[in-house]
Design an enzyme around this catalytic site. Structure first.
Site, PDB file in Angstrom:
ATOM      1  N   GLU A   1      -5.181   0.426  18.199  1.00  0.00           N
ATOM      2  CA  GLU A   1      -6.583   0.676  18.540  1.00  0.00           C
ATOM      3  C   GLU A   1      -7.103   1.703  17.545  1.00  0.00           C
ATOM      4  O   GLU A   1      -6.345   2.562  17.064  1.00  0.00           O
ATOM      5  CB  GLU A   1      -6.742   1.153  19.976  1.00  0.00           C
ATOM      6  CG  GLU A   1      -6.019   2.423  20.334  1.00  0.00           C
ATOM      7  CD  GLU A   1      -6.151   2.794  21.808  1.00  0.00           C
ATOM      8  OE1 GLU A   1      -6.751   2.031  22.585  1.00  0.00           O
ATOM      9  OE2 GLU A   1      -5.642   3.860  22.185  1.00  0.00           O
TER      10      GLU A   1
ATOM     11  N   SER B   1      -3.370  13.722  27.392  1.00  0.00           N
ATOM     12  CA  SER B   1      -3.288  13.368  25.979  1.00  0.00           C
ATOM     13  C   SER B   1      -4.011  14.379  25.093  1.00  0.00           C
ATOM     14  O   SER B   1      -3.637  15.543  25.047  1.00  0.00           O
ATOM     15  CB  SER B   1      -3.828  11.946  25.778  1.00  0.00           C
ATOM     16  OG  SER B   1      -3.557  11.515  24.471  1.00  0.00           O
TER      17      SER B   1
END
EC number: 2.7.1.106
Length: 622
Positions: A434, A175
């Protein structure tokens, strides 16, 4: 040994009973040199052995990776606790063993494999190569594998698992981590990331079959096996078709005068965001040319994380000014997260936090649902979700509008599995997030998705533009209606696990054994929740409603002044993170006062609970 020729040395190394004085290390060295067929990583271990670097050998060979909030993640390089050809083969063998036990139809349904654009020349390691080896292990065992023929956004893997009815899937990605890292992210048949007990059971299976099987190194199978399929075109088409479910103003989008700049941060996002804009009726966003194409070095940013704000968005902001574009959209390297910046009247850029964007998304997704819902739709059937360290703004919106809000543990894997439960019970989930800029609009994917989030922001901005309202102005309207939620999130770096443990143990035994603090400086504490131990002082039975998470540290303090603050360790990096938020009611509109109170509380939190000077913590630098 130093006098041997290179050929003799390699021969001796392979067959030596090693005498480092540590039997566990001797065994591990022998295994590595016998099993690793990647010349570069094998050579790294041989060099360490030749130079007597026993401590580093021990660090590399005498421990294994464990599943964190995003699967297995580590630096690329040689060793059992690093990401490399051998550890990916071992992990996939463990996956095979576990999936064979769980699914009698494994060999009919198959497995999905995707990858990003990371790589490291010194280890001959790239996401694409690791994906091919993952596929090879399974193809050698007669499992059909859906291997994407080129790099894809992370959300494409969970989406494909669901659409193709595969038993599971893996995305090779780290990521937004530093360039040295890579990872192995596992999705279950539901399309959500694996949670306990699957992670523990897979690790057990990995440990039971560490020696590579015949055929596991045969990556030629990817080109020759009839069981290998390429799902790229099919999945891309289906994904873009599903995007239409969250597009509400296509005609308006096609006429907008707003211009958007998009940066894909040297990762996978460019082509997919361009296609998504097309689906929504927009003209294509303007790409940042220096960051449009994949580059494993991430050469124009000091760290490939758009969450770091203006310092890493420099190129996109300058291009936007030149192109007269008011909004910048930044997807992280694997395109599962999204940062947004908007040019303000005063010529400065406003980079929104994850919590601020969530306030806008929450308002927008509910507003669109309300305007487009069937006549008999019940608001009590609607849900939004957030992780427990994220802003409580959705809770405030839910309370006022009559829908449901739920919290989960940190990590989108918990959100994904909870959404699956809700959908199976006939509920509708509009939005989940989130705070670390991970958003999910709709439920076509059960993981955070920067591609869909980018195009939803563009539609929201275009709609607001017709009323001469900016994103920042709309954010203030949301806060005025539902109550100001002012939050601050940051972190300290700490490379010593023992220091981290002692910081949290001190909080559990603050003034006396088994006593949590009652004050933080001058701020009185109302409740304490400790997810590591399962304690929650606000519950009648003193037990946390959220599941216990023993492998990570996390304590939340609720203060008498309405502030909620959480201290936790990162699941993927050597960080202690802190999250603090003032949750005000709609009648408290003095933001300066709220901000000052929050600032003082954070200072007290750092000074009294984290003690950075005493503990040698490194402040986050931007």
């Amino acid at each position: 040994m130093a006098e041997n020729t290179e050929g003799d040395l390699n021969s001796n190394l392979l067959h030596a009973p090693y005498h480092t004085g540590d039997p566990q290390l001797d065994t591990a060295i022998g295994q590595w040199l016998l099993w690793d067929k990647n010349p570069k990583t094998k050579e790294q271990i041989e060099n360490l052995l030749r130079n007597g670097m026993n401590k580093e050998l021990r660090d590399r060979l005498c421990c294994r990776m464990t599943f964190g909030t995003a699967g297995l993640r580590s630096a690329m390089g040689a060793g059992f606790c690093y990401i490399n050809d051998l550890t990916v083969i071992q992990s996939t063998q463990g996956m095979y063993k576990y999936l064979e036990r769980c699914f009698s139809d494994f060999k009919q349904r198959g497995f999905v494999v995707g990858y990003d654009t990371r790589g490291q020349v010194t280890s001959s390691c790239s996401s694409q190569r690791l994906a091919k080896l993952t596929a090879a292990v399974l193809l050698a065992k007669d499992v059909p594998v859906y291997l994407f023929s080129r790099y894809v956004p992370t959300p494409f893997v969970p989406y494909a698992v669901q659409e193709l009815k595969a038993v599971a899937g893996v995305m090779i990605t780290a990521s937004h981590n530093r360039k040295e890292d890579n990872g192995y992210k596992v999705y279950w048949e539901t399309g959500a990331q694996i949670t306990s007990p699957h992670d523990k059971e897979i690790l057990k299976c990995i440990e039971e079959c560490v020696e590579p099987w015949n055929g596991s190194w045969n990556d030629n199978l990817v080109d020759t096996s009839p069981l290998k399929r390429d799902p790229l075109q099919d999945i891309c088409r289906r994904y873009m078709e599903d995007l239409k479910k969250i597009c509400f103003y296509r005609e308006l989008n096609s006429k907008t005068t707003l211009k958007f700049v998009h940066t894909s941060f040297h990762g996978v996002g460019h082509d997919y965001v361009q296609l998504a804009f097309q689906v929504f009726g927009f003209r294509p966003p303007i790409p940042v040319p220096e960051q449009k194409d994949p580059d494993p070095e991430f050469s124009t940013v000091k760290c490939p994380n758009p969450e770091e704000g203006e310092s890493v968005l420099e190129l996109s902001l300058r291009l936007a000014e030149k192109e007269n574009a008011r909004i910048v959209l930044a997807t992280d390297p694997d395109a599962d997260r999204l940062a947004v910046a908007e040019l303000q009247e005063n010529g400065h850029w406003k980079v929104f936090t994850g919590n601020e964007l969530a306030a806008l998304f929450g308002w927008w997704m509910f507003d669109c649902w309300r305007k487009n819902k069937p006549r008999n739709a019940d608001v009590k059937n609607i849900y939004m979700l957030a992780t427990t360290v994220s802003s409580k703004i959705l809770k405030a919106i839910a309370f006022k509008e009559g829908f449901h809000f739920e919290e989960t543990l940190p990590g989108f894997k918990w959100i994904g599995s909870r959404i699956k439960d809700l959908l199976e019970n006939g509920k509708e989930v509009l939005f989940a997030f989130e705070e670390s800029i991970g958003f999910l609009c709709g439920t076509s994917v059960l993981d955070k998705d920067g591609v869909s989030a980018a195009v939803v922001v563009a539609e929201m901005a275009s709609y607001l533009e017709t009323m001469n309202v900016t994103l920042k102005q709309q954010l203030i309207k949301v806060y005025e209606k539902y109550g100001y939620h002012i939050s601050k999130t940051s972190y300290f770096l700490c490379y010593d696990p023992l220091t981290i443990k002692s910081i949290f143990e001190r909080l559990r035994n603050f003034d006396s054994p088994k006593e949590y603090p009652k004050f933080c400086g001058t701020f009185a504490i109302l409740h304490v929740r400790d997810i590591t131990t399962g304690y929650d002082s606000s519950q009648p039975n003193k037990k946390s409603v959220l599941p216990v998470s023993k492998n990570s540290q996390m304590i939340t303090f609720t203060f008498q002044n309405g502030c909620v603050a959480t201290l936790r360790t990162s699941g993927t990096e050597p960080k202690i993170k802190y999250y603090a938020e003032m949750c005000a009611s709609p009648d408290q509109s003095d933001t300066a006062l709220l901000e000052e109170e929050l600032k003082k509380l954070i200072e007290a939190l750092i000074e009294n609970f984290l003690q950075p000077s005493k503990n040698g913590l490194v402040w986050r630098s931007v």
